[in-house]
Design a protein around this motif. Structure first.
Motif, mmCIF file in Angstrom:
data_model
loop_
_atom_site.group_PDB
_atom_site.id
_atom_site.type_symbol
_atom_site.label_atom_id
_atom_site.label_comp_id
_atom_site.label_asym_id
_atom_site.label_seq_id
_atom_site.Cartn_x
_atom_site.Cartn_y
_atom_site.Cartn_z
ATOM 1 N N VAL A 10 8.774 -3.822 -7.843
ATOM 2 C CA VAL A 10 8.886 -2.747 -6.829
ATOM 3 C C VAL A 10 7.965 -1.588 -7.155
ATOM 4 O O VAL A 10 7.443 -0.914 -6.244
ATOM 5 N N GLU A 11 7.705 -1.360 -8.450
ATOM 6 C CA GLU A 11 6.787 -0.261 -8.800
ATOM 7 C C GLU A 11 5.368 -0.580 -8.336
ATOM 8 O O GLU A 11 4.665 0.272 -7.761
ATOM 9 N N ALA A 12 4.950 -1.828 -8.616
ATOM 10 C CA ALA A 12 3.604 -2.220 -8.196
ATOM 11 C C ALA A 12 3.460 -2.148 -6.678
ATOM 12 O O ALA A 12 2.434 -1.681 -6.145
ATOM 13 N N THR A 13 4.501 -2.573 -5.971
ATOM 14 C CA THR A 13 4.435 -2.549 -4.501
ATOM 15 C C THR A 13 4.381 -1.112 -3.982
ATOM 16 O O THR A 13 3.563 -0.775 -3.097
ATOM 17 N N ALA A 14 5.249 -0.249 -4.540
ATOM 18 C CA ALA A 14 5.284 1.144 -4.062
ATOM 19 C C ALA A 14 3.987 1.856 -4.351
ATOM 20 O O ALA A 14 3.455 2.614 -3.495
ATOM 21 N N ARG A 15 3.413 1.673 -5.503
ATOM 22 C CA ARG A 15 2.159 2.348 -5.836
ATOM 23 C C ARG A 15 1.018 1.842 -4.952
ATOM 24 O O ARG A 15 0.135 2.611 -4.529
ATOM 25 N N LEU A 41 6.284 10.118 1.050
ATOM 26 C CA LEU A 41 6.913 9.408 -0.072
ATOM 27 C C LEU A 41 7.059 7.938 0.297
ATOM 28 O O LEU A 41 7.299 7.601 1.471
ATOM 29 N N VAL A 42 6.935 7.040 -0.686
ATOM 30 C CA VAL A 42 7.095 5.598 -0.474
ATOM 31 C C VAL A 42 8.185 5.111 -1.425
ATOM 32 O O VAL A 42 8.166 5.407 -2.627
ATOM 33 N N SER A 43 9.108 4.340 -0.894
ATOM 34 C CA SER A 43 10.165 3.726 -1.702
ATOM 35 C C SER A 43 10.172 2.229 -1.436
ATOM 36 O O SER A 43 10.183 1.815 -0.262
ATOM 37 N N ALA A 44 10.138 1.443 -2.520
ATOM 38 C CA ALA A 44 10.238 -0.015 -2.423
ATOM 39 C C ALA A 44 11.393 -0.462 -3.323
ATOM 40 O O ALA A 44 11.613 0.102 -4.400
ATOM 41 N N GLY A 45 12.117 -1.474 -2.867
ATOM 42 C CA GLY A 45 13.277 -1.895 -3.661
ATOM 43 C C GLY A 45 13.679 -3.332 -3.428
ATOM 44 O O GLY A 45 13.269 -3.964 -2.443
ATOM 45 N N ILE A 46 14.487 -3.832 -4.351
ATOM 46 C CA ILE A 46 15.073 -5.176 -4.272
ATOM 47 C C ILE A 46 16.573 -5.019 -4.440
ATOM 48 O O ILE A 46 17.037 -4.361 -5.375
#
Length: 543
Positions: free
Chosen positions: A59-64, A164-169
Motif C-alpha cells: 500500500v505504501e508503494a501504491t500510495a506514493r 492527500l492519497v490513501s491506499a489500503g488493504i
C-alpha cells in the motif's frame, strides 16, 4: 427368628498401576502435542507478521506512486478532480491489488472511492501527519471495514500539500491471503502430530515388551528384590557381557574367587584368576560342574549363556559353589577307606597267622609256635615304635602309621628317615589336622603310585622326612619312581596335570593350595626319583 449378619461385600480388586511404557506414552504424546501446537502457533504468527509487512509495503508503494503521478497533481488543481481521478484510482486499484485508493483534498473530503456514493464525504481516519508532510501507516476501520492503510501527501511545484492519497488493504483480504498457508500449516502440524504419535506408540510398545508391562514401582521393587537375592545367596554368581566383562559379581563370588575392589566393566581375564578357570569361561561351550582351584579354595564352576533365540550371545552367567570343605572331607574319606582296606587285609593276614600258630600248637610244636608269633609281633611293633619315638604329634603319627599300612598292603616299603623328629605341640597353630592330612597324605599317595609304576626296575620304596628345620616345618617325600622332568616341574601343581591313566590331577594342586594358604611353599626336586618338599612357617599362625 435368628437374624444372620449380611455378608461383607468383597473388596474391589486394586487396579494395577499403569505400566511404565503407558506412562511414558502419555508423557510423550503430551510433549509432542505441545511442541507441534507451539510450532504451529509460532509459524502462524510469523506468517501473519510477514503478510502484514508485505501489505504495508504494497500500500505504501501504491500510495506514493499515485501521489507522484502528474495526472493526480494536475487534477488536484483542476475544477473537478473526481471526474479525472475516480477512473484513474479504480485502474490503479485493479492493477496494484489493493482494496482501495482514495484521493482527497486537504480537508479530508474524498475525490475517489471504490463506492461512488462515498465521494464527497469525509475520509474516515487520521490525516494530520500527512498534512504535516509525513507518510504514515495505521490500521483503521473505515467504510470497507478494518484495513491496513497508508496516507501520503501530494505536492505541487512549490512543494505545497495540495491533496492527500490513501491506499489500503482490508484485514479480511490479508486473512484470505493467509488462508492457504494456514491450511498447509495445519496439515503439516496434523501430520507431524500423527507421525510423532505413531513413533511414540512404537517406542512404547517396544519398551512394554522389554519391561513386561510393569510399572515404575514394580520395576523398582523387582530391582530391590533382585539385588537382595543376589547378595544373600551363598552360591557365587557372576554375570558377564558379550565381551566377557563383569556386569555383576555378588558377595559370595567375591569371597570364593578372592576378588577385591571395583569389578564392573573389567574383563574376566584381568582379574588374576587361574588360567584353567579363565579358559573354561572363554570357551564357547557351556561348563557343567567343573572343579577348579583358586588361591585358597576349591570351587565348582558352571557356565551358561544368557538369552535364547535372537538374543543369544548377550553374555554368560557363572555360578560357583564352594567345594573346599567337601574336597577335604573326600580326601579324609579316601584316607579312612584306605585305612579300612589295610585293616581288613591285616585282619586277614592276622587270621592266617593265628591259624598257623594254632596248628603248630595242635601238632605239639609249642616252641615253634611261640617263636613264630613273637617274630610277627616284633615286625609289627618295630615300625610302630620307630614312628612313635620320632613323631610325638598324634595326628602326624597316626597318619604315618596308616599310610605305612596302606603302602605295605600294596607292596611298597614306607620308611621314616632317621633325621625325622616332630614333638607334640610344635606344629604351626594355624595348621589344622585336615590341612596336615591334605599335605602329607597326598604327597605319600602320589609317591606310592609312582613307586609302584617303576616297580619293575627298582624295589618300590617311599621315604618320608618330617622335622623342624630353621623355624619351619619340613615335610619331604621321596619315591623310587622315574622322577619328574625339570621342564615339567612348574606344571605339576597345576590342576589337571597327571601321569596316571585315570588320574584327575588334583592331589598335588591341593597340596600347593594348602601350603600357600598356610604361608608355606612347595618345591620339586629329583634324586633317583621324585622329591617333593613342603615348608611351613612354625611361628606364623595363619589358616
Amino acid at each position: 427368628m435368628r437374624l444372620r449378619p449380611s455378608p461383607r461385600p468383597a473388596a474391589a480388586p486394586r487396579p494395577r498401576p499403569r505400566s511404565l511404557a503407558a506412562q511414558l506414552f502419555v508423557v510423550q504424546i503430551v510433549i509432542v502435542t505441545a511442541v507441534v501446537a507451539g510450532g504451529a502457533v509460532l509459524a502462524y504468527l510469523f506468517t501473519a507478521s510477514r503478510a502484514e509487512a508485505a501489505a504495508r509495503r504494497q500500500v505504501e508503494a501504491t500510495a506514493r506512486a499515485v501521489a507522484d503521478a502528474p495526472t493526480v497533481r494536475q487534477a488536484a488543481l483542476g475544477p473537478d478532480p473526481s471526474a479525472v481521478l475516480q477512473p484513474y484510482a479504480e485502474q490503479v486499484k485493479a492493477d496494484s491489488g489493493v482494496d482501495f485508493v482514495t484521493v482527497m483534498d486537504t480537508g479530508g473530503l474524498r475525490w475517489t472511492h471504490p463506492d461512488p456514493a462515498q465521494i464527497g464525504k469525509p475520509f474516515l481516519g487520521h490525516i494530520a501527519p500527512a498534512l504535516a508532510g509525513r507518510t504514515f501507516f495505521e490500521t483503521y476501520t473505515g467504510t470497507l471495514g478494518p484495513s491496513v492503510r497508508v496516507v501520503t501527501p501530494v505536492y505541487d511545484d512549490q512543494h505545497r500539500v495540495t491533496a492527500l492519497v490513501s491506499a489500503g488493504i482490508t484485514v479480511d483480504s490479508i486473512g484470505r491471503q493467509l488462508r492457504d498457508p494456514l491450511t498447509a500449516l495445519v496439515a503439516v502440524a496434523v501430520g507431524a502430530l500423527a507421525l510423532g504419535g505413531l513413533g511414540t506408540y512404537l517406542v512404547g510398545a517396544r519398551l512394554r515388551r522389554h519391561t513386561y508391562g510393569m510399572g515404575a514401582a514394580e520395576l523398582s521393587h523387582l530391582y530391590e528384590y533382585h539385588q537382595a537375592t543376589l547378595h544373600s545367596v551363598r552360591e557365587g554368581l557372576v554375570l558377564l557381557d558379550a565381551r566377557h566383562r563383569v556386569v555383576l559379581c555378588n558377595d559370595a563370588a567375591r569371597e570364593l574367587l578372592g576378588l577385591k575392589g571395583e569389578l564392573d566393566g573389567r574383563s574376566i581375564a584381568e582379574l588374576g584368576l587361574p588360567d584353567s578357570l579363565v579358559r573354561t569361561v572363554l570357551a564357547p561351550e557351556a561348563a557343567h560342574d567343573e572343579l577348579h582351584l583358586t588361591a585358597e579354595r576349591v570351587v565348582v564352576l558352571n557356565t551358561s549363556p544368557i538369552g535364547t533365540g535372537p538374543d543369544q550371545g548377550m553374555g554368560q552367567v557363572l555360578t560357583l559353589r564352594d567345594h573346599t570343605e567337601l574336597q577335604a572331607l573326600t580326601g579324609e574319606l579316601d584316607t579312612v577307606r584306605g585305612f579300612a582296606d589295610a585293616l581288613g587285609a591285616q585282619a586277614h593276614e592276622a587270621a592266617n597267622r593265628l591259624h598257623a600258630v594254632v596248628s603248630l600248637i595242635e601238632l605239639g610244636r609249642h616252641q615253634q609256635a611261640v617263636e613264630f608269633a613273637t617274630a610277627e609281633l616284633a615286625l609289627a611293633q618295630q615300625l610302630t615304635d620307630k614312628v612313635v619315638a620320632a613323631v610325638t604329634e598324634p595326628v602326624l603319627a597316626a597318619l604315618l602309621l596308616g599310610k605305612a599300612a596302606q603302602a605295605a598292603e600294596r607292596g611298597v616299603d614306607l620308611v621314616l628317615t632317621e633325621d625325622s623328629r616332630i614333638d607334640d605341640g610344635v606344629l604351626p597353630p594355624g595348621l589344622s589336622p585336615r590341612d596336615l592330612v591334605t599335605l602329607l597324605g597326598n604327597l605319600i599317595d602320589n609317591a606310592v603310585d609312582a613307586a609302584i609304576e617303576n616297580a619293575a626296575r627298582r624295589a618300590p620304596e617311599v621315604r618320608v622326612t618330617a622335622r623342624i628345620d630353621d623355624g619351619e616345618l619340613l615335610l619331604r617325600v621321596a619315591d623310587s619312581g622315574t622322577g619328574i622332568e625339570p621342564e615339567a616341574a612348574a606344571e605339576v601343581f597345576r590342576r589337571g596335570w597327571t601321569t596316571k591313566q585315570h588320574g584327575r590331577g588334583l592331589g598335588l594342586a591341593l597340596v600347593a593350595q594348602t601350603a600357600r594358604r598356610n604361608g608355606g611353599t612347595v618345591e620339586v626336586g629329583r634324586t633317583d626319583g621324585a622329591v617333593l618338599t613342603v615348608r611351613l612357617p612354625v611361628e606364623v599362625a595363619v589358616g
